[in-house]
Design a protein around this motif. Structure first.
Motif, PDB file in Angstrom:
ATOM      1  N   ALA A 243       0.911  67.052  73.137  1.00 50.25           N
ATOM      2  CA  ALA A 243       0.465  67.373  71.786  1.00 50.25           C
ATOM      3  C   ALA A 243       1.335  66.679  70.746  1.00 50.25           C
ATOM      4  O   ALA A 243       0.853  66.242  69.689  1.00 50.25           O
ATOM      5  N   ASN A 244       2.622  66.547  71.053  1.00 46.05           N
ATOM      6  CA  ASN A 244       3.570  65.943  70.120  1.00 46.05           C
ATOM      7  C   ASN A 244       3.437  64.432  70.037  1.00 46.05           C
ATOM      8  O   ASN A 244       3.903  63.814  69.075  1.00 46.05           O
ATOM      9  N   THR A 245       2.806  63.840  71.062  1.00 42.44           N
ATOM     10  CA  THR A 245       2.618  62.377  71.066  1.00 42.44           C
ATOM     11  C   THR A 245       1.131  62.029  71.188  1.00 42.44           C
ATOM     12  O   THR A 245       0.778  60.990  71.748  1.00 42.44           O
ATOM     13  N   ALA A 246       0.304  62.893  70.658  1.00 43.23           N
ATOM     14  CA  ALA A 246      -1.142  62.658  70.701  1.00 43.23           C
ATOM     15  C   ALA A 246      -1.527  61.579  69.697  1.00 43.23           C
ATOM     16  O   ALA A 246      -0.739  61.197  68.818  1.00 43.23           O
ATOM     17  N   GLU A 247      -2.745  61.076  69.802  1.00 36.89           N
ATOM     18  CA  GLU A 247      -3.239  60.098  68.843  1.00 36.89           C
ATOM     19  C   GLU A 247      -3.216  60.703  67.443  1.00 36.89           C
ATOM     20  O   GLU A 247      -3.643  61.837  67.231  1.00 36.89           O
ATOM     21  N   GLY A 248      -2.675  59.952  66.500  1.00 40.06           N
ATOM     22  CA  GLY A 248      -2.522  60.438  65.139  1.00 40.06           C
ATOM     23  C   GLY A 248      -1.126  60.947  64.829  1.00 40.06           C
ATOM     24  O   GLY A 248      -0.793  61.191  63.661  1.00 40.06           O
ATOM     25  N   LYS A 249      -0.279  61.101  65.858  1.00 34.95           N
ATOM     26  CA  LYS A 249       1.095  61.553  65.677  1.00 34.95           C
ATOM     27  C   LYS A 249       2.034  60.341  65.587  1.00 34.95           C
ATOM     28  O   LYS A 249       1.763  59.289  66.160  1.00 34.95           O
ATOM     29  N   PRO A 250       3.159  60.487  64.889  1.00 35.76           N
ATOM     30  CA  PRO A 250       4.144  59.394  64.873  1.00 35.76           C
ATOM     31  C   PRO A 250       4.800  59.244  66.237  1.00 35.76           C
ATOM     32  O   PRO A 250       4.964  60.240  66.956  1.00 35.76           O
ATOM     33  N   TYR A 251       5.153  58.030  66.582  1.00 39.63           N
ATOM     34  CA  TYR A 251       5.791  57.825  67.883  1.00 39.63           C
ATOM     35  C   TYR A 251       7.144  58.523  67.922  1.00 39.63           C
ATOM     36  O   TYR A 251       7.794  58.732  66.889  1.00 39.63           O
ATOM     37  N   VAL A 252       7.592  58.888  69.119  1.00 37.20           N
ATOM     38  CA  VAL A 252       8.853  59.596  69.304  1.00 37.20           C
ATOM     39  C   VAL A 252       9.847  58.641  69.956  1.00 37.20           C
ATOM     40  O   VAL A 252       9.541  58.013  70.972  1.00 37.20           O
ATOM     41  N   ASP A 253      11.029  58.558  69.380  1.00 35.02           N
ATOM     42  CA  ASP A 253      12.043  57.640  69.869  1.00 35.02           C
ATOM     43  C   ASP A 253      12.713  58.182  71.126  1.00 35.02           C
ATOM     44  O   ASP A 253      12.714  59.390  71.382  1.00 35.02           O
ATOM     45  N   PHE A 254      13.274  57.296  71.929  1.00 40.25           N
ATOM     46  CA  PHE A 254      14.064  57.698  73.087  1.00 40.25           C
ATOM     47  C   PHE A 254      15.076  56.605  73.413  1.00 40.25           C
ATOM     48  O   PHE A 254      14.991  55.488  72.906  1.00 40.25           O
ATOM     49  N   LYS A 260      18.670  43.132  79.923  1.00 41.72           N
ATOM     50  CA  LYS A 260      19.327  41.835  79.766  1.00 41.72           C
ATOM     51  C   LYS A 260      20.812  41.982  79.485  1.00 41.72           C
ATOM     52  O   LYS A 260      21.624  41.174  79.938  1.00 41.72           O
ATOM     53  N   THR A 261      21.170  43.021  78.715  1.00 38.99           N
ATOM     54  CA  THR A 261      22.568  43.200  78.325  1.00 38.99           C
ATOM     55  C   THR A 261      23.241  44.356  79.045  1.00 38.99           C
ATOM     56  O   THR A 261      24.474  44.420  79.093  1.00 38.99           O
ATOM     57  N   GLY A 262      22.431  45.273  79.583  1.00 40.41           N
ATOM     58  CA  GLY A 262      22.986  46.460  80.211  1.00 40.41           C
ATOM     59  C   GLY A 262      23.478  47.489  79.210  1.00 40.41           C
ATOM     60  O   GLY A 262      24.066  48.506  79.581  1.00 40.41           O
ATOM     61  N   GLU A 263      23.199  47.261  77.925  1.00 38.68           N
ATOM     62  CA  GLU A 263      23.659  48.166  76.878  1.00 38.68           C
ATOM     63  C   GLU A 263      22.571  49.166  76.494  1.00 38.68           C
ATOM     64  O   GLU A 263      21.388  48.942  76.709  1.00 38.68           O
ATOM     65  N   GLU A 264      23.014  50.271  75.897  1.00 37.27           N
ATOM     66  CA  GLU A 264      22.083  51.298  75.440  1.00 37.27           C
ATOM     67  C   GLU A 264      21.192  50.758  74.335  1.00 37.27           C
ATOM     68  O   GLU A 264      21.634  50.029  73.451  1.00 37.27           O
ATOM     69  N   THR A 265      19.926  51.119  74.392  1.00 36.53           N
ATOM     70  CA  THR A 265      18.985  50.705  73.358  1.00 36.53           C
ATOM     71  C   THR A 265      17.987  51.821  73.110  1.00 36.53           C
ATOM     72  O   THR A 265      17.818  52.711  73.949  1.00 36.53           O
ATOM     73  N   HIS A 266      17.350  51.769  71.956  1.00 40.60           N
ATOM     74  CA  HIS A 266      16.338  52.756  71.587  1.00 40.60           C
ATOM     75  C   HIS A 266      14.973  52.081  71.519  1.00 40.60           C
ATOM     76  O   HIS A 266      14.878  50.879  71.250  1.00 40.60           O
ATOM     77  N   LEU A 267      13.931  52.858  71.717  1.00 39.57           N
ATOM     78  CA  LEU A 267      12.583  52.331  71.526  1.00 39.57           C
ATOM     79  C   LEU A 267      12.433  51.807  70.113  1.00 39.57           C
ATOM     80  O   LEU A 267      11.837  50.747  69.886  1.00 39.57           O
ATOM     81  N   SER A 268      12.989  52.522  69.157  1.00 37.61           N
ATOM     82  CA  SER A 268      12.869  52.129  67.747  1.00 37.61           C
ATOM     83  C   SER A 268      13.530  50.785  67.456  1.00 37.61           C
ATOM     84  O   SER A 268      13.173  50.115  66.475  1.00 37.61           O
ATOM     85  N   ASP A 269      14.483  50.381  68.292  1.00 39.25           N
ATOM     86  CA  ASP A 269      15.137  49.080  68.094  1.00 39.25           C
ATOM     87  C   ASP A 269      14.162  47.921  68.312  1.00 39.25           C
ATOM     88  O   ASP A 269      14.400  46.805  67.811  1.00 39.25           O
ATOM     89  N   LEU A 270      13.108  48.179  69.064  1.00 39.18           N
ATOM     90  CA  LEU A 270      12.170  47.111  69.431  1.00 39.18           C
ATOM     91  C   LEU A 270      10.846  47.201  68.686  1.00 39.18           C
ATOM     92  O   LEU A 270       9.958  46.370  68.898  1.00 39.18           O
ATOM     93  N   GLU A 346       8.748  62.129  80.216  1.00 39.34           N
ATOM     94  CA  GLU A 346       8.577  63.526  79.818  1.00 39.34           C
ATOM     95  C   GLU A 346       8.232  63.626  78.343  1.00 39.34           C
ATOM     96  O   GLU A 346       7.337  64.379  77.955  1.00 39.34           O
ATOM     97  N   ILE A 347       8.927  62.859  77.514  1.00 37.72           N
ATOM     98  CA  ILE A 347       8.695  62.909  76.073  1.00 37.72           C
ATOM     99  C   ILE A 347       7.258  62.558  75.726  1.00 37.72           C
ATOM    100  O   ILE A 347       6.671  63.126  74.796  1.00 37.72           O
ATOM    101  N   TYR A 348       6.670  61.647  76.485  1.00 38.05           N
ATOM    102  CA  TYR A 348       5.296  61.219  76.212  1.00 38.05           C
ATOM    103  C   TYR A 348       4.273  61.881  77.143  1.00 38.05           C
ATOM    104  O   TYR A 348       3.107  61.498  77.143  1.00 38.05           O
ATOM    105  N   GLY A 349       4.700  62.868  77.910  1.00 41.33           N
ATOM    106  CA  GLY A 349       3.771  63.589  78.771  1.00 41.33           C
ATOM    107  C   GLY A 349       3.161  62.724  79.847  1.00 41.33           C
ATOM    108  O   GLY A 349       2.025  62.952  80.273  1.00 41.33           O
ATOM    109  N   VAL A 350       3.912  61.731  80.310  1.00 45.60           N
ATOM    110  CA  VAL A 350       3.401  60.792  81.317  1.00 45.60           C
ATOM    111  C   VAL A 350       3.635  61.365  82.707  1.00 45.60           C
ATOM    112  O   VAL A 350       4.768  61.650  83.091  1.00 45.60           O
ATOM    113  N   THR A 351       2.567  61.543  83.470  1.00 44.11           N
ATOM    114  CA  THR A 351       2.684  61.998  84.857  1.00 44.11           C
ATOM    115  C   THR A 351       2.222  60.945  85.845  1.00 44.11           C
ATOM    116  O   THR A 351       2.459  61.079  87.048  1.00 44.11           O
TER     117      THR A 351
END
Length: 385
Positions: A243-254, A260-270, A346-351
């Motif tokens: 419900a939190n990531t349904a069509e019409g909702k803003p995307y949720v970052d993770f 390539k670098t092995g460093e931490e990154t966020h979805l929002s960075d891309l 889990e955040i996007y309800g992907v099974t």
């Protein structure tokens, strides 16, 4: 009992046979003792299963409680539970690749089951289960049709025959699901104060698409048996994220890892507000995922990258080494995130994967569950808006 020789196909079809087994579960439950010491006396008198491993899988918590080996056509399980639980007995013949699965209720007493004909007796709930199953004529009809369908698929000699059998099984699965939902509703309404009602509600949630708000209201007004039932708790969490990531909702970052670098990154960075973005949840071992990449996503990225389309691959349930090899083999050019934390799905309800969503320039999810030709069509529509 045996369900066919193509075990891979059984798994791919979301375990059609287990769907029939679910129908068998819907029985009335009676009061039980606080301590439930059970013994399962199993029979599997078929030569191809001699020496095979039988697994005792707890449906209610998704764990494997025990395993044993078939000797002289027999096997035994003994254990103790605080309360009755649903379980499956499953095995696979390594010589013939025939799978076999049966359902039991683990409760106090001696449980006798013959997995070749599913006869079941010895304790009240199991005897009721068996009587209920045999009294449901449609379950028996569907069971036979499924066995025939799987046999038809496994014995097909041409791609066309296999495809026809697959479509037949798809249609049959829809009928089985509908029948399961009907029984679930009936059992749920008659068992509002016990674990069977909780299980029936879970079947409704799983097969009939109940909303998060509806399930949340039910659980808020239900007793502890429902509130503490693990499959329902997990279903509630998944429905919340859907419900939190349904069509019409803003995307949720993770958070993930840049391979390539092995460093931490966020979805929002891309993600850029100058591009529409396809997010592809995938894994290196997933054949349908690899097909979507090679047949569609690579081509879409090549065609529309300069027109304002970005693609981000999110590798879930995988290892960096396998991810790197798959990206090289598939010649993937668009950016990737490896979910080393294990939260993105889990955040996007992907099974199930692949799971592909489309995010517009404003960061709003406009489409979910895109596959095949739908992907490019959705991209073109978003570019035109």
């Amino acid at each position: 009992m045996p369900f066919g020789k193509d075990y891979t196909f059984i798994t791919m079809k979301k375990n059609i046979v287990l769907a029939i087994s679910m129908v068998m579960l819907f029985v009335c439950i009676t009061g039980c003792n606080n301590s439930h010491k059970y013994t399962v006396y199993g029979e599997l008198p078929m030569e191809e299963f001699e020496g095979a491993t039988v697994y005792l899988n707890i449906i209610d918590n998704g764990t494997t409680a025990d395993s044993t080996v078939v000797e002289n056509g027999k096997f035994t399980f003994t254990g103790t539970l605080e309360k009755p639980m649903m379980a499956t007995l499953s095995t696979l013949s390594e010589t013939t690749n025939i799978a076999c699965e049966s359902v039991v209720v683990l409760e106090h007493g001696k449980i006798h089951i013959n997995m070749t004909n599913d006869s079941l007796y010895g304790t009240p709930l199991n005897e009721t289960l068996y009587k209920t199953y045999t009294a449901d004529s449609m379950s028996l009809v569907y069971r036979q049709r499924i066995e025939n369908c799987i046999t038809k698929y496994s014995t097909a000699t041409t791609p066309q025959q296999k495809e026809e059998a697959r479509k037949e099984c798809d249609q049959l699965l829809e009928q089985v699901t509908s029948h399961t939902i009907d029984l679930s509703r009936e059992v749920y309404s008659n068992n509002l104060d016990n674990v069977l009602g909780a299980y029936a509600l879970h079947m409704i949630v799983k097969n009939d698409g109940i909303s998060f708000d509806s399930l949340d209201r039910i659980l808020q007004n239900a007793g502890p048996i429902f509130a503490d039932y693990e499959p329902l708790r997990k279903a509630r969490t998944q429905l919340f994220h859907l419900a939190n990531t349904a069509e019409g909702k803003p995307y949720v970052d993770f958070i993930g890892t840049d391979p390539k670098t092995g460093e931490e990154t966020h979805l929002s960075d891309l993600i850029s507000n100058k591009q529409i973005t396809l997010v592809d949840f995938w894994a290196s071992w997933c054949s349908p995922c690899r097909q979507e990449i090679s047949r569609n996503l690579n081509n879409i990225y090549a065609k529309y990258q300069k027109k304002g389309v970005n693609i981000i691959g999110v590798d879930v349930w995988d290892t960096p080494e396998k991810h790197k090899a798959a990206v090289a083999e598939l010649e993937v050019k668009y950016p990737q995130i490896i979910d080393t934390v294990g939260t993105s799905a889990e955040i996007y309800g992907v099974t199930g994967i692949p799971s592909i969503i489309l995010i517009d320039k404003e960061g709003t999810i406009v489409r979910r569950d895109l596959r095949g030709e739908q992907i490019e069509a959705a991209v073109l529509q978003a570019l035109a808006e």
